[in-house]
Design a protein around this motif. Structure first.
Motif, mmCIF file in Angstrom:
data_model
loop_
_atom_site.group_PDB
_atom_site.id
_atom_site.type_symbol
_atom_site.label_atom_id
_atom_site.label_comp_id
_atom_site.label_asym_id
_atom_site.label_seq_id
_atom_site.Cartn_x
_atom_site.Cartn_y
_atom_site.Cartn_z
ATOM 1 N N THR A 1 14.844 5.435 0.812
ATOM 2 C CA THR A 1 16.304 5.337 0.709
ATOM 3 C C THR A 1 16.738 4.851 -0.672
ATOM 4 O O THR A 1 17.619 5.447 -1.310
ATOM 5 N N ALA A 2 16.132 3.775 -1.147
ATOM 6 C CA ALA A 2 16.520 3.226 -2.454
ATOM 7 C C ALA A 2 16.138 4.165 -3.586
ATOM 8 O O ALA A 2 16.854 4.257 -4.595
ATOM 9 N N TYR A 3 15.024 4.886 -3.431
ATOM 10 C CA TYR A 3 14.618 5.829 -4.476
ATOM 11 C C TYR A 3 15.605 6.991 -4.588
ATOM 12 O O TYR A 3 15.929 7.449 -5.686
ATOM 13 N N CYS B 1 14.406 6.457 -13.639
ATOM 14 C CA CYS B 1 14.653 5.188 -12.957
ATOM 15 C C CYS B 1 13.861 5.116 -11.652
ATOM 16 O O CYS B 1 13.375 4.045 -11.268
ATOM 17 N N VAL B 2 13.738 6.266 -10.989
ATOM 18 C CA VAL B 2 12.941 6.307 -9.761
ATOM 19 C C VAL B 2 11.493 5.920 -10.063
ATOM 20 O O VAL B 2 10.877 5.129 -9.345
ATOM 21 N N ASN B 3 10.947 6.484 -11.145
ATOM 22 C CA ASN B 3 9.566 6.170 -11.521
ATOM 23 C C ASN B 3 9.401 4.693 -11.870
ATOM 24 O O ASN B 3 8.414 4.050 -11.471
ATOM 25 N N LEU B 4 10.363 4.150 -12.607
ATOM 26 C CA LEU B 4 10.292 2.742 -12.969
ATOM 27 C C LEU B 4 10.414 1.856 -11.740
ATOM 28 O O LEU B 4 9.672 0.879 -11.576
ATOM 29 N N MET B 5 11.350 2.197 -10.856
ATOM 30 C CA MET B 5 11.534 1.405 -9.642
ATOM 31 C C MET B 5 10.300 1.460 -8.757
ATOM 32 O O MET B 5 9.927 0.456 -8.128
ATOM 33 N N SER B 6 9.641 2.617 -8.706
ATOM 34 C CA SER B 6 8.460 2.753 -7.858
ATOM 35 C C SER B 6 7.331 1.838 -8.315
ATOM 36 O O SER B 6 6.504 1.398 -7.505
ATOM 37 N N VAL B 7 7.292 1.552 -9.610
ATOM 38 C CA VAL B 7 6.284 0.619 -10.130
ATOM 39 C C VAL B 7 6.707 -0.822 -9.870
ATOM 40 O O VAL B 7 5.903 -1.653 -9.429
ATOM 41 N N LEU B 8 7.985 -1.115 -10.090
ATOM 42 C CA LEU B 8 8.463 -2.489 -9.953
ATOM 43 C C LEU B 8 8.475 -2.969 -8.503
ATOM 44 O O LEU B 8 8.342 -4.165 -8.243
ATOM 45 N N ILE B 9 8.637 -2.044 -7.543
ATOM 46 C CA ILE B 9 8.586 -2.478 -6.154
ATOM 47 C C ILE B 9 7.181 -2.972 -5.815
ATOM 48 O O ILE B 9 7.001 -3.930 -5.061
ATOM 49 N N VAL B 10 6.174 -2.350 -6.420
ATOM 50 C CA VAL B 10 4.797 -2.794 -6.176
ATOM 51 C C VAL B 10 4.597 -4.205 -6.745
ATOM 52 O O VAL B 10 4.016 -5.079 -6.090
ATOM 53 N N THR B 11 5.082 -4.427 -7.953
ATOM 54 C CA THR B 11 4.941 -5.766 -8.542
ATOM 55 C C THR B 11 5.782 -6.789 -7.795
ATOM 56 O O THR B 11 5.428 -7.967 -7.736
ATOM 57 N N SER B 12 6.904 -6.352 -7.197
ATOM 58 C CA SER B 12 7.746 -7.262 -6.422
ATOM 59 C C SER B 12 7.016 -7.752 -5.178
ATOM 60 O O SER B 12 7.002 -8.946 -4.872
ATOM 61 N N GLY C 1 0.813 -1.209 0.000
ATOM 62 C CA GLY C 1 0.000 0.000 0.000
ATOM 63 C C GLY C 1 0.846 1.258 0.000
ATOM 64 O O GLY C 1 0.554 2.219 -0.729
ATOM 65 N N ILE C 2 1.912 1.263 0.819
ATOM 66 C CA ILE C 2 2.809 2.419 0.858
ATOM 67 C C ILE C 2 3.448 2.658 -0.498
ATOM 68 O O ILE C 2 3.445 3.774 -1.038
ATOM 69 N N GLN C 3 4.018 1.597 -1.045
ATOM 70 C CA GLN C 3 4.774 1.736 -2.292
ATOM 71 C C GLN C 3 3.855 2.041 -3.475
ATOM 72 O O GLN C 3 4.231 2.794 -4.372
ATOM 73 N N ALA C 4 2.656 1.475 -3.487
ATOM 74 C CA ALA C 4 1.722 1.783 -4.574
ATOM 75 C C ALA C 4 1.309 3.242 -4.526
ATOM 76 O O ALA C 4 1.197 3.910 -5.570
ATOM 77 N N ASN C 5 1.087 3.756 -3.326
ATOM 78 C CA ASN C 5 0.718 5.165 -3.199
ATOM 79 C C ASN C 5 1.856 6.072 -3.658
ATOM 80 O O ASN C 5 1.625 7.077 -4.350
ATOM 81 N N LEU C 6 3.101 5.719 -3.301
ATOM 82 C CA LEU C 6 4.255 6.512 -3.742
ATOM 83 C C LEU C 6 4.369 6.502 -5.266
ATOM 84 O O LEU C 6 4.662 7.527 -5.886
ATOM 85 N N ALA C 7 4.148 5.317 -5.861
ATOM 86 C CA ALA C 7 4.269 5.199 -7.316
ATOM 87 C C ALA C 7 3.210 6.031 -8.032
ATOM 88 O O ALA C 7 3.509 6.798 -8.957
ATOM 89 N N VAL C 8 1.964 5.888 -7.603
ATOM 90 C CA VAL C 8 0.872 6.633 -8.245
ATOM 91 C C VAL C 8 1.040 8.135 -8.018
ATOM 92 O O VAL C 8 0.821 8.948 -8.931
ATOM 93 N N LYS C 9 1.449 8.510 -6.830
ATOM 94 C CA LYS C 9 1.627 9.932 -6.522
ATOM 95 C C LYS C 9 2.726 10.549 -7.363
ATOM 96 O O LYS C 9 2.600 11.676 -7.871
ATOM 97 N N SER C 10 3.840 9.821 -7.548
ATOM 98 C CA SER C 10 4.956 10.359 -8.329
ATOM 99 C C SER C 10 4.615 10.465 -9.807
ATOM 100 O O SER C 10 5.124 11.333 -10.515
ATOM 101 N N LEU C 11 3.743 9.589 -10.280
ATOM 102 C CA LEU C 11 3.399 9.576 -11.702
ATOM 103 C C LEU C 11 2.216 10.465 -12.045
ATOM 104 O O LEU C 11 2.153 11.043 -13.135
ATOM 105 N N THR C 12 1.266 10.590 -11.117
ATOM 106 C CA THR C 12 0.032 11.327 -11.430
ATOM 107 C C THR C 12 -0.279 12.462 -10.459
ATOM 108 O O THR C 12 -1.132 13.302 -10.743
ATOM 109 N N GLY C 13 0.378 12.449 -9.300
ATOM 110 C CA GLY C 13 0.064 13.445 -8.281
ATOM 111 C C GLY C 13 -1.115 13.063 -7.413
ATOM 112 O O GLY C 13 -1.434 13.759 -6.447
ATOM 113 N N LEU C 14 -1.754 11.935 -7.721
ATOM 114 C CA LEU C 14 -2.923 11.490 -6.964
ATOM 115 C C LEU C 14 -2.483 10.709 -5.738
ATOM 116 O O LEU C 14 -1.649 9.805 -5.828
#
Length: 488
Positions: free
Chosen positions: A286-288, A299-310, A126-139
């Motif tokens: 930290t990793a971002y 790369c940050v944006n890509l990693m933020s998506v892949l951590i969710v799939t991980s 939930g944390i990582q998905a929110n970070l990913a969506v927020k960084s990509l869309t602002g939502l």
């Protein structure tokens, strides 16, 4: 209580739909499932910063120590799988080597532990998905909404079967491994923050109280490696594919995690990494920051998506493991017979999957209502009893290997099986003690806090409950007692 393998004719399993889909999965599929359960990118982004914050520069070595200990354990475990038939993982092997009473305690502990680990990860997702969506869309949306969506997706893929899940896991594992390797290449090419060094593997970094405090986190990265034994019923040539996949997985996970966490140390410098990681635990970035500093925002944006799939891949693998424990306990009459129903369409343990899904929804919903922090409270509080439980099961399985082969003159048994198992069992016991002594460092709560005590006693209490239930069944229902761990 005696460590005996009670010789008796096992009565027939209660009537229920039998027959998992014969997927004939091989070594490669099992490796994907075992490594995905360990979730490489999840460890790098979500768990490694905690290890660095507490353990300091020596944190990368905890994964090498854990891999060495589990490799020793696997020698005896794999030897036992060749002589004892069980499709119930640790539960079945413990029941058939240490007796049904200990076995049922192990079965309930395993079911609780894997549920705790799997469900707790929804907080991290939930944390990582929110970070990913927020960084990509602002939502920005609540973490529990993403968790609920993931729970539904995990249920669907688990219902469809292991062969479908293995294909999904293969893709996700390849992508997350590639992104970690890419960031590592950039860090090494630029010489890190203070030049490339190997302080993380020096005796001065390893033989410290801080290292001992986080050694259990190293073992927690391997929590899913037992799953190979659970897939024997669906594996092609299990006597070869399961041991081969287990050894490959241990070697890959240990080396990959040690390398990936060492890269984080290089990215910020050995002198600064502990303080930096501790200051960014709540944000989980930290990793971002490392990826942004060395590769760029893309790369940050890509990693933020892949951590969710991980995280999702890990949860899918654990979901399948839990379903097979539920199936085994149902076959033996410990859980409701209905829980062991097999999907007529996909030949999967569909009811078990639905029950696990409902449990996840209930716990995530409760965490949302209570306003728990998804990482420092929900994840840590549900994962910690699970990690302790699996470590206890590994120690019991090691003891079972020793007892089983000590009571039999097994032809062809290698001389090193028993010594390696003894060492591994001692290591597991030591790690449990170290985790108990340092639980406050993991939870962030002060020594003596009742929550720490509760987290430590959950697994032993569940084990005692199983032992007590087995003793009651032995007295009031001998037929049910004889099925414990023997419904294969």
């Amino acid at each position: 209580m005696s460590f005996t393998n009670e010789a008796a004719t096992v009565p027939p399993t209660p009537s229920l739909e039998r027959g998992l889909k014969k997927n004939a999965i091989g070594t490669r599929d099992i490796v994907f499932m075992l490594v995905s359960a360990a979730a490489p990118l999840t460890i790098v982004v979500g768990i490694a910063p905690l290890a660095l914050a507490v353990g300091g520069v020596g944190a990368p070595s905890i994964y090498l120590v854990a891999a060495a200990g589990l490799a020793l354990f696997a020698i005896g475990f794999m030897a036992l799988t060749r002589h004892v038939q069980s499709y119930s993982g640790f539960y079945g092997y413990i029941a058939k080597s240490l007796g049904r009473v200990v076995g049922l305690g192990a079965g309930l502990t395993a079911w609780m532990s894997y549920n705790g680990i799997q469900i707790g990860l929804y907080g991290l997702l939930g944390i990582q998905a929110n970070l990913a969506v927020k960084s990509l869309t602002g939502l920005e949306l609540p973490w529990w909404l993403y968790a609920i969506l993931a729970i539904g997706a995990v249920w669907y893929l688990g219902w469809r079967g292991i062969d479908v899940g293995a294909k999904v896991l293969a893709v996700l594992l390849t992508l997350e491994t590639a992104i970690v390797a890419l960031v590592a290449a950039f860090v090494l090419a630029q010489g890190g923050a203070q030049g490339i060094n190997f302080d993380s593997f020096s005796p001065g970094a390893i033989f410290t109280p801080q290292f001992a405090a986080v050694i259990a986190l190293g073992f927690s990265a391997f929590m899913g490696f037992e799953s190979g034994a659970l897939y024997r019923e669906e594996a092609r040539d299990p006597d070869r594919s399961v041991p081969r996949a287990t050894y490959i997985s241990i070697a890959f996970i240990g080396a990959f995690y040690a390398f990936a966490v060492w890269i984080i140390v290089q990215a910020f410098g050995p002198a600064a990494i502990q303080e930096f990681a501790a200051g960014h635990l709540d944000a989980g970035d930290t990793a971002y920051i490392m990826a942004g500093n060395y590769t760029g925002e893309w790369c940050v944006n890509l990693m933020s998506v892949l951590i969710v799939t991980s995280v999702f891949a890990s949860q899918l693998s654990f979901h399948n493991t839990i379903n097979r424990y539920t199936l085994s306990l149902s076959r033996e009459g410990i859980f409701l017979k209905h829980s062991g129903r097999i999907s007529p369409r996909y030949k999967t343990p569909s009811v078990a999957g639905m029950e696990q899904t409902i449990l996840a929804l209930v716990l995530v919903g409760a965490a949302a209502v209570l306003g728990l922090d998804p990482f420092t409270q929900f994840l840590i509080w549900t994962n910690s009893p699970g990690v302790i439980g699996i470590l206890i099961l590994q120690a019991l399985t090691g003891l079972g290997v020793i007892v089983y082969f000590a009571r039999r003159k097994t032809a062809g048994l290698r001389w090193y099986v028993i010594p390696s198992t003894v060492i591994a069992t001692i290591i597991m016991c030591v790690v449990v003690v170290l985790m108990a002594q340092n639980v406050s460092l993991i939870t962030g709560l002060p020594d003596g806090d009742p929550i720490n005590t509760v987290l430590l006693v959950i697994a032993p209490l569940v084990f005692i409950l199983g032992v007590a239930l087995a003793m009651v069944l032995k007295r009031i229902s001998p037929a049910a007692y004889l099925r414990i761990g023997h419904a294969d």
